[in-house]
Design a protein around this motif. Sequence first.
Motif, PDB file in Angstrom:
ATOM      1  N   LYS A 325       0.835  -1.190   0.000  1.00 43.98           N
ATOM      2  CA  LYS A 325       0.000   0.000   0.000  1.00 43.98           C
ATOM      3  C   LYS A 325       0.879   1.253   0.000  1.00 43.98           C
ATOM      4  O   LYS A 325       1.963   1.256   0.582  1.00 43.98           O
ATOM      5  CB  LYS A 325      -0.921   0.002   1.223  1.00 43.98           C
ATOM      6  N   ASP A 326       0.384   2.307  -0.634  1.00 47.21           N
ATOM      7  CA  ASP A 326       1.107   3.590  -0.688  1.00 47.21           C
ATOM      8  C   ASP A 326       2.509   3.429  -1.272  1.00 47.21           C
ATOM      9  O   ASP A 326       3.476   4.075  -0.831  1.00 47.21           O
ATOM     10  CB  ASP A 326       1.196   4.226   0.707  1.00 47.21           C
ATOM     11  N   ALA A 327       2.610   2.569  -2.277  1.00 42.14           N
ATOM     12  CA  ALA A 327       3.928   2.267  -2.851  1.00 42.14           C
ATOM     13  C   ALA A 327       4.592   3.501  -3.443  1.00 42.14           C
ATOM     14  O   ALA A 327       5.816   3.668  -3.332  1.00 42.14           O
ATOM     15  CB  ALA A 327       3.800   1.173  -3.907  1.00 42.14           C
ATOM     16  N   GLU A 328       3.824   4.370  -4.062  1.00 43.84           N
ATOM     17  CA  GLU A 328       4.428   5.550  -4.689  1.00 43.84           C
ATOM     18  C   GLU A 328       5.113   6.428  -3.653  1.00 43.84           C
ATOM     19  O   GLU A 328       6.248   6.897  -3.866  1.00 43.84           O
ATOM     20  CB  GLU A 328       3.364   6.339  -5.450  1.00 43.84           C
ATOM     21  N   ALA A 329       4.449   6.636  -2.514  1.00 42.88           N
ATOM     22  CA  ALA A 329       5.046   7.449  -1.455  1.00 42.88           C
ATOM     23  C   ALA A 329       6.270   6.759  -0.859  1.00 42.88           C
ATOM     24  O   ALA A 329       7.267   7.415  -0.516  1.00 42.88           O
ATOM     25  CB  ALA A 329       4.018   7.714  -0.361  1.00 42.88           C
ATOM     26  N   LYS A 330       6.221   5.448  -0.761  1.00 39.91           N
ATOM     27  CA  LYS A 330       7.360   4.709  -0.194  1.00 39.91           C
ATOM     28  C   LYS A 330       8.551   4.725  -1.142  1.00 39.91           C
ATOM     29  O   LYS A 330       9.700   4.811  -0.691  1.00 39.91           O
ATOM     30  CB  LYS A 330       6.926   3.283   0.131  1.00 39.91           C
ATOM     31  N   ILE A 331       8.297   4.648  -2.439  1.00 44.01           N
ATOM     32  CA  ILE A 331       9.379   4.765  -3.414  1.00 44.01           C
ATOM     33  C   ILE A 331      10.038   6.133  -3.302  1.00 44.01           C
ATOM     34  O   ILE A 331      11.267   6.254  -3.293  1.00 44.01           O
ATOM     35  CB  ILE A 331       8.848   4.522  -4.839  1.00 44.01           C
ATOM     36  N   ALA A 332       9.209   7.167  -3.191  1.00 44.78           N
ATOM     37  CA  ALA A 332       9.744   8.527  -3.064  1.00 44.78           C
ATOM     38  C   ALA A 332      10.581   8.661  -1.793  1.00 44.78           C
ATOM     39  O   ALA A 332      11.645   9.291  -1.797  1.00 44.78           O
ATOM     40  CB  ALA A 332       8.599   9.530  -3.058  1.00 44.78           C
ATOM     41  N   ARG A 333      10.103   8.054  -0.715  1.00 44.56           N
ATOM     42  CA  ARG A 333      10.847   8.141   0.544  1.00 44.56           C
ATOM     43  C   ARG A 333      12.194   7.444   0.432  1.00 44.56           C
ATOM     44  O   ARG A 333      13.215   7.969   0.907  1.00 44.56           O
ATOM     45  CB  ARG A 333      10.041   7.516   1.684  1.00 44.56           C
ATOM     46  N   PHE A 334      12.223   6.272  -0.184  1.00 48.35           N
ATOM     47  CA  PHE A 334      13.508   5.580  -0.303  1.00 48.35           C
ATOM     48  C   PHE A 334      14.475   6.375  -1.169  1.00 48.35           C
ATOM     49  O   PHE A 334      15.675   6.455  -0.866  1.00 48.35           O
ATOM     50  CB  PHE A 334      13.325   4.168  -0.857  1.00 48.35           C
ATOM     51  N   ARG A 335      13.975   6.983  -2.234  1.00 48.90           N
ATOM     52  CA  ARG A 335      14.846   7.800  -3.079  1.00 48.90           C
ATOM     53  C   ARG A 335      15.412   8.976  -2.279  1.00 48.90           C
ATOM     54  O   ARG A 335      16.589   9.338  -2.436  1.00 48.90           O
ATOM     55  CB  ARG A 335      14.079   8.307  -4.298  1.00 48.90           C
ATOM     56  N   GLU A 336      14.598   9.562  -1.427  1.00 47.40           N
ATOM     57  CA  GLU A 336      15.082  10.652  -0.579  1.00 47.40           C
ATOM     58  C   GLU A 336      16.176  10.166   0.371  1.00 47.40           C
ATOM     59  O   GLU A 336      17.168  10.863   0.606  1.00 47.40           O
ATOM     60  CB  GLU A 336      13.917  11.241   0.218  1.00 47.40           C
ATOM     61  N   LEU A 337      15.993   8.968   0.910  1.00 46.33           N
ATOM     62  CA  LEU A 337      16.991   8.416   1.813  1.00 46.33           C
ATOM     63  C   LEU A 337      18.306   8.138   1.085  1.00 46.33           C
ATOM     64  O   LEU A 337      19.395   8.352   1.642  1.00 46.33           O
ATOM     65  CB  LEU A 337      16.469   7.133   2.466  1.00 46.33           C
ATOM     66  N   VAL A 338      18.220   7.652  -0.144  1.00 45.01           N
ATOM     67  CA  VAL A 338      19.442   7.412  -0.922  1.00 45.01           C
ATOM     68  C   VAL A 338      20.209   8.721  -1.105  1.00 45.01           C
ATOM     69  O   VAL A 338      21.432   8.784  -0.914  1.00 45.01           O
ATOM     70  CB  VAL A 338      19.110   6.770  -2.281  1.00 45.01           C
ATOM     71  N   THR A 339      19.487   9.784  -1.459  1.00 44.24           N
ATOM     72  CA  THR A 339      20.129  11.092  -1.627  1.00 44.24           C
ATOM     73  C   THR A 339      20.753  11.561  -0.318  1.00 44.24           C
ATOM     74  O   THR A 339      21.891  12.069  -0.298  1.00 44.24           O
ATOM     75  CB  THR A 339      19.102  12.122  -2.116  1.00 44.24           C
ATOM     76  N   LYS A 340      20.028  11.401   0.777  1.00 45.05           N
ATOM     77  CA  LYS A 340      20.548  11.789   2.090  1.00 45.05           C
ATOM     78  C   LYS A 340      21.845  11.054   2.402  1.00 45.05           C
ATOM     79  O   LYS A 340      22.851  11.667   2.807  1.00 45.05           O
ATOM     80  CB  LYS A 340      19.506  11.476   3.170  1.00 45.05           C
ATOM     81  N   TRP A 341      21.852   9.740   2.176  1.00 51.83           N
ATOM     82  CA  TRP A 341      23.012   8.930   2.547  1.00 51.83           C
ATOM     83  C   TRP A 341      24.187   9.133   1.599  1.00 51.83           C
ATOM     84  O   TRP A 341      25.350   9.012   2.007  1.00 51.83           O
ATOM     85  CB  TRP A 341      22.615   7.469   2.667  1.00 51.83           C
ATOM     86  N   GLU A 342      23.920   9.458   0.364  1.00 48.39           N
ATOM     87  CA  GLU A 342      25.012   9.804  -0.541  1.00 48.39           C
ATOM     88  C   GLU A 342      25.729  11.058  -0.056  1.00 48.39           C
ATOM     89  O   GLU A 342      26.940  11.211  -0.253  1.00 48.39           O
ATOM     90  CB  GLU A 342      24.484   9.988  -1.960  1.00 48.39           C
ATOM     91  N   GLY A 343      24.979  11.954   0.593  1.00 53.52           N
ATOM     92  CA  GLY A 343      25.592  13.142   1.175  1.00 53.52           C
ATOM     93  C   GLY A 343      26.355  12.842   2.452  1.00 53.52           C
ATOM     94  O   GLY A 343      27.401  13.461   2.722  1.00 53.52           O
ATOM     95  N   LEU A 344      25.860  11.887   3.244  1.00 56.80           N
ATOM     96  CA  LEU A 344      26.518  11.543   4.502  1.00 56.80           C
ATOM     97  C   LEU A 344      27.800  10.745   4.291  1.00 56.80           C
ATOM     98  O   LEU A 344      28.755  10.882   5.069  1.00 56.80           O
ATOM     99  CB  LEU A 344      25.556  10.724   5.374  1.00 56.80           C
ATOM    100  N   LEU A 345      27.808   9.902   3.252  1.00 53.71           N
ATOM    101  CA  LEU A 345      28.958   9.031   3.009  1.00 53.71           C
ATOM    102  C   LEU A 345      29.419   9.177   1.555  1.00 53.71           C
ATOM    103  O   LEU A 345      29.337   8.242   0.763  1.00 53.71           O
ATOM    104  CB  LEU A 345      28.585   7.572   3.309  1.00 53.71           C
ATOM    105  N   PRO A 346      29.909  10.341   1.193  1.00 56.96           N
ATOM    106  CA  PRO A 346      30.307  10.572  -0.204  1.00 56.96           C
ATOM    107  C   PRO A 346      31.535   9.747  -0.587  1.00 56.96           C
ATOM    108  O   PRO A 346      32.353   9.386   0.267  1.00 56.96           O
ATOM    109  CB  PRO A 346      30.615  12.078  -0.228  1.00 56.96           C
ATOM    110  N   LEU A 347      31.665   9.485  -1.863  1.00 55.56           N
ATOM    111  CA  LEU A 347      32.765   8.661  -2.352  1.00 55.56           C
ATOM    112  C   LEU A 347      33.991   9.478  -2.751  1.00 55.56           C
ATOM    113  O   LEU A 347      34.900   8.951  -3.393  1.00 55.56           O
ATOM    114  CB  LEU A 347      32.289   7.832  -3.544  1.00 55.56           C
ATOM    115  N   ASP A 348      34.020  10.741  -2.355  1.00 52.07           N
ATOM    116  CA  ASP A 348      35.173  11.579  -2.693  1.00 52.07           C
ATOM    117  C   ASP A 348      36.275  11.497  -1.634  1.00 52.07           C
ATOM    118  O   ASP A 348      37.219  12.290  -1.629  1.00 52.07           O
ATOM    119  CB  ASP A 348      34.743  13.034  -2.891  1.00 52.07           C
ATOM    120  N   ARG A 349      36.151  10.522  -0.727  1.00 54.63           N
ATOM    121  CA  ARG A 349      37.172  10.294   0.288  1.00 54.63           C
ATOM    122  C   ARG A 349      37.175   8.813   0.645  1.00 54.63           C
ATOM    123  O   ARG A 349      36.262   8.066   0.310  1.00 54.63           O
ATOM    124  CB  ARG A 349      36.908  11.118   1.548  1.00 54.63           C
ATOM    125  N   GLU A 350      38.235   8.388   1.333  1.00 51.88           N
ATOM    126  CA  GLU A 350      38.320   7.002   1.805  1.00 51.88           C
ATOM    127  C   GLU A 350      37.592   6.884   3.148  1.00 51.88           C
ATOM    128  O   GLU A 350      37.641   7.791   3.980  1.00 51.88           O
ATOM    129  CB  GLU A 350      39.782   6.594   1.975  1.00 51.88           C
TER     130      GLU A 350
END
Length: 375
Positions: A325-350
């Motif tokens: 249920k509410d799959a569209e909203a859950k997809i949007a939320r996961f995409r937001e989390l991916v963006t958040k975590w890419e900012g927290l753990l960027p690949l421009d450092r070891e």
Amino acid sequence: MTLKKALLACTAAATVALTALPASAETVRIVIGVGEGSAVHYGVEAFTKDLATRTNGELGVRVFPSSLLDLRQTFGGIRDRVVDGGYMVLNLFPGELPEAQLPIELAMLGRNSYAMAGAMSEYILTCEPCVQERFAANMVPLGNASTGTYGILGTSPMTTPEELQGKKLRAAGGAWSRWAAAMGAVGVSLSGNEIFEAVSQGTIDGAMNAPSELTSIRLIDVAKNVTTDMPGGTVHGLDLMSVNRDFWRGLTDAQRRAYMDAAALANAATTWKFAADVASNLKKAEEAGIAVSKASPEAKAKSDAAIEADLANILQITTETHKIKDAEAKIARFRELVTKWEGLLPLDREWSPEEIAEVYRTEIFSKLDEKTYGL
């Protein structure tokens, strides 16, 4: 032989103790249904040492091999407390864990494995239906790890749209098969132990896999070309820390806090090892004369468009197949989390495993109350 009898038989002959335990220690029984030397073993070993330190030796770990429970049997083994915990690949259990399948279906968002493990962990542990379906199976979830990002390990160059046309490529799941079709290639479903033979005999032209598979399944002996940044995607439904709920209830508050904080390191170390194996395998590939390349700008643009367009398919799959249920909203939320975590753990450092774990603890595990969570 029943699973519980098998457990007793394995205790003396086939278990691997990762630390020496004092006589008063309680032993946590964890099964890993893959061969020794894996990234999962690396993560569980880090967990074992950290847990012993955090509990002053009160909790130790004993690891059981796949001869006790394989990957498909582990779910039932944890549920029925044949073991206290174990390694599960969550996409193997769509019927039992439908809510967990939604972020798994979004595999092609994976470009940063540290971020994908963080996003998956935060999504599952803050998604009430996700947690409840695990509680219903008599389990307590404690985060996830991720593979390295997928590339193309092939017998010819596959960096442009033209080079991909008609190529038969091993696909790890539906997301990669749909990507292949969108790019003019053909996704072929094969188990991991079938890949080497299929490539070596020319049945397929290559495999969409993490480059760590170059050595783990010996593709380094048959591959001629590696495309490192296409198709991308991760398998981030790797669950090595879920535990039996009755076991969890038997711990003290302090032990549960220590277990969660050590679980953060297990997830981080496993993910780090997968990523490190990708880097080391790419170096070995170059030393072996394999061409290591990036996709052309035209191919990358077409790939990105195909991944974005596939979101409509994922919405349909999660709604109609998994009944979410509410799959569209859950997809949007996961995409937001991916963006958040890419900012927290960027690949421009070891990053070290402990540094990654500390971010997981701060952002996720510190927000779980050891006095109430999972009880």
